[in-house]
Design a protein around this motif. Structure first.
Motif, PDB file in Angstrom:
ATOM      1  N   UNK B 264       0.841  -1.293   0.030  1.00 29.25           N
ATOM      2  CA  UNK B 264       0.081   0.032  -0.085  1.00 29.25           C
ATOM      3  C   UNK B 264       0.793   1.240   0.102  1.00 29.25           C
ATOM      4  N   UNK B 265       0.471   2.398  -0.164  1.00 31.57           N
ATOM      5  CA  UNK B 265       1.074   3.659  -0.173  1.00 31.57           C
ATOM      6  C   UNK B 265       1.838   3.821   1.187  1.00 31.57           C
ATOM      7  N   UNK B 266       3.083   4.111   0.944  1.00 37.44           N
ATOM      8  CA  UNK B 266       3.684   4.160   2.162  1.00 37.44           C
ATOM      9  C   UNK B 266       3.932   5.481   2.585  1.00 37.44           C
ATOM     10  N   UNK B 267       3.893   5.774   3.831  1.00 40.56           N
ATOM     11  CA  UNK B 267       3.941   6.921   4.443  1.00 40.56           C
ATOM     12  C   UNK B 267       5.623   7.608   4.295  1.00 40.56           C
ATOM     13  N   UNK B 268       5.832   8.711   4.078  1.00 39.89           N
ATOM     14  CA  UNK B 268       7.249   9.256   3.995  1.00 39.89           C
ATOM     15  C   UNK B 268       8.121   8.920   5.136  1.00 39.89           C
ATOM     16  N   UNK B 269       7.296   8.750   6.276  1.00 38.81           N
ATOM     17  CA  UNK B 269       8.239   8.630   7.491  1.00 38.81           C
ATOM     18  C   UNK B 269       8.917   7.323   7.155  1.00 38.81           C
ATOM     19  N   UNK B 270       8.413   6.284   6.578  1.00 37.00           N
ATOM     20  CA  UNK B 270       9.254   5.029   6.183  1.00 37.00           C
ATOM     21  C   UNK B 270      10.110   4.832   5.318  1.00 37.00           C
ATOM     22  N   UNK B 271      10.456   6.348   4.408  1.00 37.41           N
ATOM     23  CA  UNK B 271      11.382   6.143   3.446  1.00 37.41           C
ATOM     24  C   UNK B 271      12.696   6.250   4.273  1.00 37.41           C
ATOM     25  N   UNK B 272      13.660   5.789   3.657  1.00 35.76           N
ATOM     26  CA  UNK B 272      15.016   5.666   4.076  1.00 35.76           C
ATOM     27  C   UNK B 272      15.455   7.153   4.276  1.00 35.76           C
ATOM     28  N   UNK B 273      16.157   7.535   5.452  1.00 34.85           N
ATOM     29  CA  UNK B 273      16.652   8.641   5.363  1.00 34.85           C
ATOM     30  C   UNK B 273      17.947   9.245   5.053  1.00 34.85           C
ATOM     31  N   UNK B 274      18.028  10.286   4.452  1.00 32.31           N
ATOM     32  CA  UNK B 274      19.076  10.943   3.492  1.00 32.31           C
ATOM     33  C   UNK B 274      19.630  12.262   4.185  1.00 32.31           C
ATOM     34  N   UNK B 275      20.833  12.049   4.718  1.00 33.96           N
ATOM     35  CA  UNK B 275      21.316  13.215   5.544  1.00 33.96           C
ATOM     36  C   UNK B 275      21.564  14.337   4.275  1.00 33.96           C
ATOM     37  N   UNK B 276      21.329  15.550   4.587  1.00 34.86           N
ATOM     38  CA  UNK B 276      21.779  16.859   3.384  1.00 34.86           C
ATOM     39  C   UNK B 276      22.869  16.578   3.046  1.00 34.86           C
ATOM     40  N   UNK B 277      24.047  16.265   4.036  1.00 32.01           N
ATOM     41  CA  UNK B 277      25.165  15.945   3.890  1.00 32.01           C
ATOM     42  C   UNK B 277      25.719  15.127   2.588  1.00 32.01           C
ATOM     43  N   UNK B 278      24.781  14.175   2.184  1.00 31.88           N
ATOM     44  CA  UNK B 278      24.811  13.324   1.063  1.00 31.88           C
ATOM     45  C   UNK B 278      24.915  13.807  -0.221  1.00 31.88           C
ATOM     46  N   UNK B 279      24.160  14.987  -0.216  1.00 33.91           N
ATOM     47  CA  UNK B 279      23.950  15.869  -1.302  1.00 33.91           C
ATOM     48  C   UNK B 279      25.347  16.667  -1.431  1.00 33.91           C
ATOM     49  N   UNK B 280      25.937  17.002  -0.391  1.00 30.35           N
ATOM     50  CA  UNK B 280      27.302  17.659  -0.622  1.00 30.35           C
ATOM     51  C   UNK B 280      28.325  16.378  -1.110  1.00 30.35           C
ATOM     52  N   UNK B 281      28.490  15.667  -0.509  1.00 28.83           N
ATOM     53  CA  UNK B 281      29.254  14.283  -0.783  1.00 28.83           C
ATOM     54  C   UNK B 281      29.266  14.207  -2.266  1.00 28.83           C
ATOM     55  N   UNK B 282      28.095  13.995  -2.710  1.00 30.23           N
ATOM     56  CA  UNK B 282      27.861  13.339  -4.156  1.00 30.23           C
ATOM     57  C   UNK B 282      28.088  14.636  -5.183  1.00 30.23           C
ATOM     58  N   UNK B 283      28.443  15.952  -4.562  1.00 32.57           N
ATOM     59  CA  UNK B 283      28.420  17.305  -5.436  1.00 32.57           C
ATOM     60  C   UNK B 283      27.294  17.603  -6.034  1.00 32.57           C
ATOM     61  N   UNK B 284      25.992  17.238  -5.579  1.00 30.40           N
ATOM     62  CA  UNK B 284      24.762  17.860  -6.190  1.00 30.40           C
ATOM     63  C   UNK B 284      24.723  19.182  -5.554  1.00 30.40           C
ATOM     64  N   UNK B 285      25.380  19.356  -4.488  1.00 33.47           N
ATOM     65  CA  UNK B 285      25.471  20.745  -3.713  1.00 33.47           C
ATOM     66  C   UNK B 285      26.879  20.959  -3.486  1.00 33.47           C
ATOM     67  N   UNK B 286      27.421  22.179  -3.874  1.00 39.77           N
ATOM     68  CA  UNK B 286      28.678  22.306  -3.560  1.00 39.77           C
ATOM     69  C   UNK B 286      29.120  23.078  -2.196  1.00 39.77           C
ATOM     70  N   UNK B 287      29.970  22.917  -1.709  1.00 38.94           N
ATOM     71  CA  UNK B 287      30.373  23.848  -0.390  1.00 38.94           C
ATOM     72  C   UNK B 287      30.347  25.301  -0.876  1.00 38.94           C
ATOM     73  N   UNK B 288      29.764  26.183  -0.254  1.00 43.10           N
ATOM     74  CA  UNK B 288      29.767  27.563  -0.740  1.00 43.10           C
ATOM     75  C   UNK B 288      28.406  27.693  -1.658  1.00 43.10           C
ATOM     76  N   UNK B 289      27.846  26.830  -2.056  1.00 42.87           N
ATOM     77  CA  UNK B 289      26.600  27.135  -2.938  1.00 42.87           C
ATOM     78  C   UNK B 289      25.517  28.110  -1.935  1.00 42.87           C
ATOM     79  N   UNK B 290      24.679  28.792  -2.491  1.00 46.76           N
ATOM     80  CA  UNK B 290      23.473  29.481  -1.965  1.00 46.76           C
ATOM     81  C   UNK B 290      22.405  28.615  -1.785  1.00 46.76           C
ATOM     82  N   UNK B 291      21.472  28.720  -0.796  1.00 44.37           N
ATOM     83  CA  UNK B 291      20.373  28.215  -0.642  1.00 44.37           C
ATOM     84  C   UNK B 291      19.199  29.196  -0.605  1.00 44.37           C
TER      85      UNK B 291
END
Lengths: 360, 360
Positions: B264-291
């Motif tokens: 059945x449709x899963x709640x978002x709480x059940x989704x795997x947790x992704x730390x924001x740091x993962x985005x930085x590690x993967x280069x999707x967001x770079x240190x110094x970028x603006x949000x």
DNA sequence: GGAGGATCTGAATCCGACA
DNA sequence: TTGTCGGATTCAGATCCTC
């Protein structure tokens, strides 16, 4: 000899003490909306971070189950004493308290005529996604004794309901907008003001013009307002000075209906919305069944919760239909079909079957 | 060590006695639709005298101790014992008995989650015209304790209701037509057979595939039928031989839905947790970028460790978002955006890309 | 003035994984 | 057990605001 009753007045004080001053068997109908004794945790915020104003008034803090039971039995015993032999009582509550109130009514010898559900058209949602939306409250209508013959205006109720018997579930909006009484600071005068339409129906159904209606938890006087409009007499009991003041002004401004037939308000009969999930629940479509577009080219599989899945796209019949067509929107009811005797039938046909059954 | 439970079976006998043979804390969910048209001294006798007196002593504050209360407390105590710590119970009834059942649940320490109204689309009319059409029944959903965390498939319920929260009032037809099981004489096999749609919703909402569902008043086995279809295990208890026979045949004919359709449709709480740091590690967001917030007014700068800094406020995307808005909390994933081709894109989109890659 | 968007509010037992 | 913190969570209707 008949004592003179304080009709069309608000008596300020504890309801049990005030009721003790009234003679036996003098009241035709009692309407009671007692404190629910909510046991709330910390603050609650909406998803937009605004804070929900809690029902945190001192008068709702009764204590644990035992305290609440003592409180409830005390006022209900007095209520029973002052009711006429063919009198009746309405008690209103939510799951926090209504089961206890119903049990006490039965144990005291009241005879339940109906439990009535107030289905709110616009309830507060469940903000945290932890339970079902608490979308109703319960009212119990009980006669003083098993053999009593309480007033029931069957024909009036049938007329009020477009010519069919009034059911035990009443669809009414909560009290808001102009009806909601504001204090001088612009905030709501009472945290739990009830809609007058609810009391209108209660009084129209189970009392006659001239009857004496007692409300031991008068609040801002909704019972009195409906009573005055409908040509009934009221006695209100209220502990809080602020509420007495507000109710007094409110009732002063009300004029009884000149022609009482004009006072009959019609309930909105909302067209029932049928979620696709209903077809699954009813077994008209089964989990695992395939849905097809009109040409049988595109397919999707039905899941137990009424969502469907096509490749990696999942969601409602509308959303999946739109996404696999790469369209901004899609009416899933007409887009999707089930295989039936060799041919394809739109699922909208199944929905029509449900609607037809509901009408009948 | 785990004892072997009699799952997917119907156990014939008195429900209290049968429940006593089950170990503590072995059941995920109980659904109980107890009989209530009982006459004192009628066909429902006390389970056994020793047990009754124990119950009597424990529940002497309840009031009238008729056989129905004793019987109710007896089976509910056993039900409570065999429930897992995070288990839950559904109890169903009408105004004759539901108030007592609700009170007992509360007194035993069960914690009511919701009362749910089954609004019948096609109730039996009130022939005498002395009451409102009795058009609903009440169900109580309660957790074993106040602190228990019972299963609630919020997202699945929302999906089943076309994308809006499922409310506490459920509109479903009574069991009739082809669904209604007939005895060999052509008459209905059971006087109060419940619609499978009702059980479908109950089980989908508050149990998971593989869970063990107990129904101590099994009747013709509607709970078992819905459980089998939905990939749950059931244990049915039923006293009457005729009903056991009917239910056995009924369940034999049912084929479960395929595993894949039980998702059945899963709640978002059940989704795997992704730390924001993962985005930085993967280069999707770079240190110094603006949000930026959605309007591009507020900004923050990304640091190499996945924390962000806005003026003098630094910390996680959530903490900084909350502090600069002066809000109690903030979902940084939806609050913060990156500049992309002239527009702003929520960083939640980047998280979704990671999750999609993890799925593949 | 009117249309359309933004804001506000209502009886609420309202998070959960992990350290 | 308790504290910390990541981050998930809302529907209908009235009223106010902007263009």
């Amino acid at each position: 000899m008949r004592e003179k009753l304080p009709v069309n007045q608000i008596l300020q004080g504890e309801c049990v003490e005030i009721m003790r001053t009234l003679p036996d068997e003098c009241i035709d109908l009692i309407f009671a909306d007692p404190p629910y004794n909510l046991q709330l945790g910390g603050d609650l915020h909406r998803p937009d971070n605004s804070k929900v104003s809690a029902v945190d008034a001192e008068w709702d803090q009764i204590g644990d189950h035992d305290d609440y039971d003592l409180f409830s039995c005390a006022w209900m015993e007095e209520a029973r004493r002052i009711l006429k032999p063919n009198g009746a009582i309405w008690v209103m509550g939510a799951y926090h308290n209504i089961f206890r109130l119903g049990t006490f009514l039965q144990d005291m010898g009241f005879w339940i005529m109906n439990d009535v559900i107030w289905r709110k058209t616009n309830p507060m949602p469940n903000f945290k996604g932890t339970r079902f939306t608490n979308a109703h409250e319960t009212l119990i209508w009980a006669a003083k004794t098993k053999d009593a013959k309480p007033t029931f205006n069957y024909a009036a109720m049938k007329a009020l309901n477009d010519g069919v018997q009034m059911r035990s579930d009443w669809v009414l909006p909560i009290c808001s907008g102009g009806e909601r009484i504001k204090a001088s600071d612009g905030k709501k005068a009472h945290p739990t003001q009830k809609p007058e339409a609810l009391l209108h129906r209660v009084l129209l159904a189970t009392s006659d013009p001239g009857d004496i209606i007692l409300d031991p938890f008068f609040g801002t006087g909704t019972t009195g307002a409906a009573a005055k409009r409908l040509g009934r007499k009221y006695i209100g009991i209220e502990r809080e000075t602020d509420y007495v003041q507000v109710a007094t002004e409110r009732l002063e401004a009300i004029r009884p209906a000149a022609d009482q037939s004009l006072a009959v308000t019609r309930s909105k009969r909302a067209e029932p919305r049928i979620p696709f999930g209903n077809l699954v629940e009813r077994g008209m479509v089964k989990p695992g069944d395939m849905l097809y577009d009109s040409k049988g080219k595109r397919t999707a599989r039905v899941r137990a919760d009424g969502s469907i899945i096509s490749g990696r796209v999942e969601g409602s019949i509308h959303k999946v239909g739109a996404e696999i067509q790469n369209a901004p929107s899609c009416n899933g009811w007409t887009f999707w079909h089930v295989r039936k005797k060799g041919g394809l039938m739109p699922i909208d046909t199944l929905r029509a079957e449900i609607r037809a059954a509901m009408e009948a």
